[in-house]
Design a protein around this motif. Sequence first.
Motif, PDB file in Angstrom:
ATOM      1  N   ASP A  22       9.785  -3.801  37.644  1.00 15.68           N
ATOM      2  CA  ASP A  22      11.228  -3.810  37.261  1.00 15.68           C
ATOM      3  C   ASP A  22      12.146  -2.598  37.885  1.00 15.68           C
ATOM      4  O   ASP A  22      11.451  -1.499  37.998  1.00 15.68           O
ATOM      5  CB  ASP A  22      11.481  -3.730  35.475  1.00 15.68           C
ATOM      6  CG  ASP A  22      10.996  -4.991  34.952  1.00 15.68           C
ATOM      7  OD1 ASP A  22      10.538  -6.089  35.425  1.00 15.68           O
ATOM      8  OD2 ASP A  22      11.078  -4.848  33.715  1.00 15.68           O
ATOM      9  N   THR A  44      21.854   3.019  31.662  1.00 12.77           N
ATOM     10  CA  THR A  44      20.690   2.392  32.393  1.00 12.77           C
ATOM     11  C   THR A  44      20.705   0.906  32.660  1.00 12.77           C
ATOM     12  O   THR A  44      21.091   0.228  31.641  1.00 12.77           O
ATOM     13  CB  THR A  44      19.221   2.623  31.417  1.00 12.77           C
ATOM     14  OG1 THR A  44      19.075   3.974  31.004  1.00 12.77           O
ATOM     15  CG2 THR A  44      18.034   1.890  32.258  1.00 12.77           C
ATOM     16  N   ASP A  59      18.744  -9.322  33.199  1.00 14.72           N
ATOM     17  CA  ASP A  59      19.119  -7.980  33.295  1.00 14.72           C
ATOM     18  C   ASP A  59      20.023  -7.458  32.270  1.00 14.72           C
ATOM     19  O   ASP A  59      20.456  -8.204  31.303  1.00 14.72           O
ATOM     20  CB  ASP A  59      20.144  -7.937  34.524  1.00 14.72           C
ATOM     21  CG  ASP A  59      19.499  -8.283  35.879  1.00 14.72           C
ATOM     22  OD1 ASP A  59      18.341  -8.684  35.801  1.00 14.72           O
ATOM     23  OD2 ASP A  59      20.241  -8.513  36.946  1.00 14.72           O
ATOM     24  N   TYR A  94      15.043   0.237  37.751  1.00 15.96           N
ATOM     25  CA  TYR A  94      15.972   0.727  36.938  1.00 15.96           C
ATOM     26  C   TYR A  94      16.866   1.549  37.711  1.00 15.96           C
ATOM     27  O   TYR A  94      16.562   2.293  38.642  1.00 15.96           O
ATOM     28  CB  TYR A  94      15.139   1.703  36.066  1.00 15.96           C
ATOM     29  CG  TYR A  94      14.386   1.208  34.829  1.00 15.96           C
ATOM     30  CD1 TYR A  94      14.745   0.775  33.573  1.00 15.96           C
ATOM     31  CD2 TYR A  94      13.127   0.785  35.240  1.00 15.96           C
ATOM     32  CE1 TYR A  94      14.041   0.138  32.854  1.00 15.96           C
ATOM     33  CE2 TYR A  94      12.153   0.055  34.238  1.00 15.96           C
ATOM     34  CZ  TYR A  94      12.690  -0.330  32.888  1.00 15.96           C
ATOM     35  OH  TYR A  94      12.142  -0.904  32.182  1.00 15.96           O
ATOM     36  N   ARG A 148      15.054  -6.719  35.436  1.00 14.51           N
ATOM     37  CA  ARG A 148      13.873  -7.303  35.032  1.00 14.51           C
ATOM     38  C   ARG A 148      13.357  -8.274  36.137  1.00 14.51           C
ATOM     39  O   ARG A 148      14.086  -9.329  36.503  1.00 14.51           O
ATOM     40  CB  ARG A 148      13.837  -7.934  33.651  1.00 14.51           C
ATOM     41  CG  ARG A 148      13.886  -6.997  32.498  1.00 14.51           C
ATOM     42  CD  ARG A 148      14.083  -7.601  31.171  1.00 14.51           C
ATOM     43  NE  ARG A 148      13.996  -6.963  30.001  1.00 14.51           N
ATOM     44  CZ  ARG A 148      15.080  -6.224  29.696  1.00 14.51           C
ATOM     45  NH1 ARG A 148      16.306  -6.477  30.211  1.00 14.51           N
ATOM     46  NH2 ARG A 148      15.139  -5.427  28.633  1.00 14.51           N
ATOM     47  N   HIS A 170      18.851  -2.515  33.961  1.00 12.51           N
ATOM     48  CA  HIS A 170      17.477  -2.580  34.325  1.00 12.51           C
ATOM     49  C   HIS A 170      17.422  -4.031  34.690  1.00 12.51           C
ATOM     50  O   HIS A 170      17.900  -5.197  33.927  1.00 12.51           O
ATOM     51  CB  HIS A 170      16.805  -2.757  32.564  1.00 12.51           C
ATOM     52  CG  HIS A 170      15.439  -2.837  32.546  1.00 12.51           C
ATOM     53  ND1 HIS A 170      14.741  -3.232  31.380  1.00 12.51           N
ATOM     54  CD2 HIS A 170      14.411  -3.434  33.438  1.00 12.51           C
ATOM     55  CE1 HIS A 170      13.601  -3.548  31.632  1.00 12.51           C
ATOM     56  NE2 HIS A 170      13.436  -3.694  32.774  1.00 12.51           N
ATOM     57  N   PRO A 205      11.195   4.751  32.456  1.00 16.69           N
ATOM     58  CA  PRO A 205      12.724   5.549  32.862  1.00 16.69           C
ATOM     59  C   PRO A 205      12.879   6.645  31.964  1.00 16.69           C
ATOM     60  O   PRO A 205      12.332   6.627  30.731  1.00 16.69           O
ATOM     61  CB  PRO A 205      13.519   4.372  32.309  1.00 16.69           C
ATOM     62  CG  PRO A 205      12.540   3.346  32.058  1.00 16.69           C
ATOM     63  CD  PRO A 205      11.215   3.601  32.211  1.00 16.69           C
TER      64      PRO A 205
END
Length: 103
Positions: A30, A49, A58, A32, A53, A51, A102
């Motif tokens: 994934d 953040t 997302d 970040y 995926r 993310h 993260p």
Amino acid sequence: MTISCTQCGKELDRQGPDRVAVMAGFVLGDEYIETWFLCPACGAYTKKTYHDRFLGDDSIHLAGPIGKPRGDAAVALIRQCPDPLDKWCTCPAHTAYFGAGPA
């Protein structure tokens, strides 16, 4: 998307001086992208953040307020990387920042 300080609610400048650091990286497939903002009104950090995926939707998450010592340490670590937006970077800063997931 408007970003507001998670402590005082002041709207933060997403492209200007309030955005103090950005770091992109991969964790278990994934992507970040973490963006750190420092509020000029109250001095607290807010972290956004993004993310992306590999499997799934997302998402965007705001974290904070984050105290000055922790925020300063994260920003200082990010600034040690020669290219913080290079998600493939394996420099010591990237490894320390994303090594356990993260920040």
